[in-house]
Design a protein around this motif. Structure first.
Motif, mmCIF file in Angstrom:
data_model
loop_
_atom_site.group_PDB
_atom_site.id
_atom_site.type_symbol
_atom_site.label_atom_id
_atom_site.label_comp_id
_atom_site.label_asym_id
_atom_site.label_seq_id
_atom_site.Cartn_x
_atom_site.Cartn_y
_atom_site.Cartn_z
ATOM 1 N N ALA A 155 0.860 -1.178 0.000
ATOM 2 C CA ALA A 155 0.000 0.000 0.000
ATOM 3 C C ALA A 155 0.899 1.232 0.000
ATOM 4 N N ILE A 156 0.427 2.295 -0.632
ATOM 5 C CA ILE A 156 1.179 3.544 -0.667
ATOM 6 C C ILE A 156 0.608 4.470 0.410
ATOM 7 N N LEU A 157 1.480 4.917 1.303
ATOM 8 C CA LEU A 157 1.096 5.790 2.415
ATOM 9 C C LEU A 157 1.810 7.125 2.286
ATOM 10 N N SER A 158 1.325 8.091 3.028
ATOM 11 C CA SER A 158 2.068 9.346 3.140
ATOM 12 C C SER A 158 3.198 9.140 4.141
ATOM 13 N N PRO A 159 4.251 9.956 4.102
ATOM 14 C CA PRO A 159 5.336 9.812 5.083
ATOM 15 C C PRO A 159 4.839 9.919 6.523
ATOM 16 N N GLU A 160 3.864 10.795 6.752
ATOM 17 C CA GLU A 160 3.330 10.964 8.107
ATOM 18 C C GLU A 160 2.623 9.695 8.575
ATOM 19 N N GLU A 161 1.888 9.056 7.679
ATOM 20 C CA GLU A 161 1.195 7.812 8.032
ATOM 21 C C GLU A 161 2.189 6.698 8.281
ATOM 22 N N ASN A 162 3.236 6.645 7.487
ATOM 23 C CA ASN A 162 4.271 5.643 7.685
ATOM 24 C C ASN A 162 4.954 5.836 9.037
ATOM 25 N N LEU A 163 5.169 7.098 9.423
ATOM 26 C CA LEU A 163 5.780 7.387 10.717
ATOM 27 C C LEU A 163 4.868 6.960 11.858
ATOM 28 N N ARG A 164 3.564 7.121 11.680
ATOM 29 C CA ARG A 164 2.618 6.659 12.704
ATOM 30 C C ARG A 164 2.713 5.162 12.913
ATOM 31 N N LYS A 166 5.388 3.322 12.466
ATOM 32 C CA LYS A 166 6.638 3.066 13.178
ATOM 33 C C LYS A 166 6.516 3.396 14.652
ATOM 34 N N LYS A 167 5.928 4.560 14.959
ATOM 35 C CA LYS A 167 5.803 4.980 16.354
ATOM 36 C C LYS A 167 4.902 4.038 17.152
ATOM 37 N N GLY A 169 4.826 0.895 16.714
ATOM 38 C CA GLY A 169 5.507 -0.392 16.834
ATOM 39 C C GLY A 169 5.134 -1.410 15.786
ATOM 40 N N TRP A 170 4.511 -0.948 14.687
ATOM 41 C CA TRP A 170 4.052 -1.872 13.652
ATOM 42 C C TRP A 170 4.878 -1.792 12.371
ATOM 43 N N GLU A 171 6.087 -1.268 12.447
ATOM 44 C CA GLU A 171 6.913 -1.175 11.241
ATOM 45 C C GLU A 171 7.226 -2.562 10.676
ATOM 46 N N SER A 172 7.541 -3.509 11.551
ATOM 47 C CA SER A 172 7.935 -4.834 11.065
ATOM 48 C C SER A 172 7.188 -5.956 11.778
ATOM 49 N N ASP A 173 6.065 -5.645 12.378
ATOM 50 C CA ASP A 173 5.254 -6.664 13.050
ATOM 51 C C ASP A 173 3.781 -6.380 12.767
ATOM 52 N N GLU A 195 -5.601 -0.938 10.760
ATOM 53 C CA GLU A 195 -6.768 -0.797 11.626
ATOM 54 C C GLU A 195 -6.361 -0.372 13.031
ATOM 55 N N ALA A 196 -5.194 -0.848 13.487
ATOM 56 C CA ALA A 196 -4.738 -0.535 14.838
ATOM 57 C C ALA A 196 -4.473 0.951 15.033
ATOM 58 N N ILE A 197 -4.154 1.666 13.937
ATOM 59 C CA ILE A 197 -3.873 3.099 14.073
ATOM 60 C C ILE A 197 -4.852 3.961 13.267
ATOM 61 N N GLY A 198 -5.928 3.341 12.795
ATOM 62 C CA GLY A 198 -6.975 4.093 12.113
ATOM 63 C C GLY A 198 -6.659 4.521 10.700
ATOM 64 N N LEU A 199 -5.803 3.775 10.001
ATOM 65 C CA LEU A 199 -5.498 4.079 8.600
ATOM 66 C C LEU A 199 -6.456 3.317 7.692
ATOM 67 N N VAL A 200 -6.892 3.971 6.622
ATOM 68 C CA VAL A 200 -7.759 3.324 5.637
ATOM 69 C C VAL A 200 -7.047 3.335 4.289
ATOM 70 N N VAL A 201 -6.885 2.142 3.700
ATOM 71 C CA VAL A 201 -6.313 2.060 2.354
ATOM 72 C C VAL A 201 -7.379 1.494 1.422
ATOM 73 N N THR A 202 -7.487 2.092 0.251
ATOM 74 C CA THR A 202 -8.509 1.677 -0.720
ATOM 75 C C THR A 202 -7.889 1.669 -2.113
ATOM 76 N N PRO A 203 -8.504 0.950 -3.064
ATOM 77 C CA PRO A 203 -7.972 0.933 -4.431
ATOM 78 C C PRO A 203 -8.120 2.294 -5.108
ATOM 79 N N TRP A 204 -7.178 2.622 -5.980
ATOM 80 C CA TRP A 204 -7.270 3.848 -6.768
ATOM 81 C C TRP A 204 -8.401 3.705 -7.779
ATOM 82 N N LYS A 205 -9.122 4.781 -7.972
ATOM 83 C CA LYS A 205 -10.189 4.797 -8.980
ATOM 84 C C LYS A 205 -9.953 5.992 -9.899
ATOM 85 N N ARG A 206 -10.197 5.800 -11.189
ATOM 86 C CA ARG A 206 -10.040 6.881 -12.157
ATOM 87 C C ARG A 206 -11.027 8.017 -11.864
#
Length: 206
Positions: A155-164, A166-167, A169-173, A195-206
């Motif tokens: 999934a493609i995330l924003s840098p801020e979401e990726n940092l969340r 990591k903080k 503890g789900w970077e590699s688990d 789901e643990a940090i409230g992120l929603v990922v969905t498919p790209w739509k045209r």
């Protein structure tokens, strides 16, 4: 005579998909390494088992980030940061970066430090599940391949979401709900980190 390799700049227009020959080929290689890793574990050859686990992990990455060009050719890393592909999962924030005036008309490689390509289930977790005895019947090719392909998504995330991630503890688990689920049900819980940090990922739509 040396081969003259072309400069590969054609953008990806699609992902290989579960039925693409290369997907099936790479999934087969992953299963072969998982079998070898299990044998090494049974023989208490831990360094060799880790070698095969790490190779499974690397090959899982290939399934998630390589893309197909308009003329049907595979391209290395061509789908690594691109949100605008059929079936590609991403967050609204990541798509907003991609569609912004700064990046909408640029090649996906320009997005490198502006979005994050994240394996939905960390690759080391998938590889460990494959190699651990008693988890998956590696002799059942259909079941093993389906597990590999299902768990090769990114999934493609924003840098801020990726940092969340990591903080938290789900970077590699991944949460226990995925680890504790039977093999047939793990797919249902592959979004557990998000789901643990409230992120929603969905498919790209045209």
């Amino acid at each position: 005579m040396r081969i003259r390799w072309p400069q590969l700049r054609d953008p990806a227009v699609s992902l290989p998909g579960p039925d693409h020959p290369n997907t099936i080929r790479v999934a087969g290689h992953i299963i072969d390494h998982a079998r070898a890793g299990r044998k090494a574990l049974a023989a208490a050859q831990m360094s060799e088992a880790k070698y095969h686990r790490d190779f499974c992990s690397w090959l899982l990455w290939r399934l998630g980030v390589d893309g197909i060009t308009s003329d049907g050719q595979l391209r290395y890393d061509a789908a690594k940061y691109e949100t605008r592909l059929p079936g590609r999962l991403s967050t609204e924030a990541a798509r907003a970066v991609r569609e912004s005036p700064s990046f909408a008309r640029r090649a996906q490689g320009a997005l490198g430090i502006h979005v994050a390509c994240d394996h939905i289930v960390p690759r080391n977790c998938v590889a460990e599940a494959l190699i651990s005895p008693g988890w998956i019947d590696l002799d059942d090719e259909a079941v093993a391949r389906a597990f590999v392909i299902t768990h090769a998504e990114v999934a493609i995330l924003s840098p801020e979401e990726n940092l969340r991630l990591k903080k938290a503890g789900w970077e590699s688990d991944i949460p226990d709900v995925w680890w504790n689920a039977p093999i047939q049900e793990k797919q249902e819980h592959r979004m557990a980190r998000y789901e643990a940090i409230g992120l929603v990922v969905t498919p790209w739509k045209r």
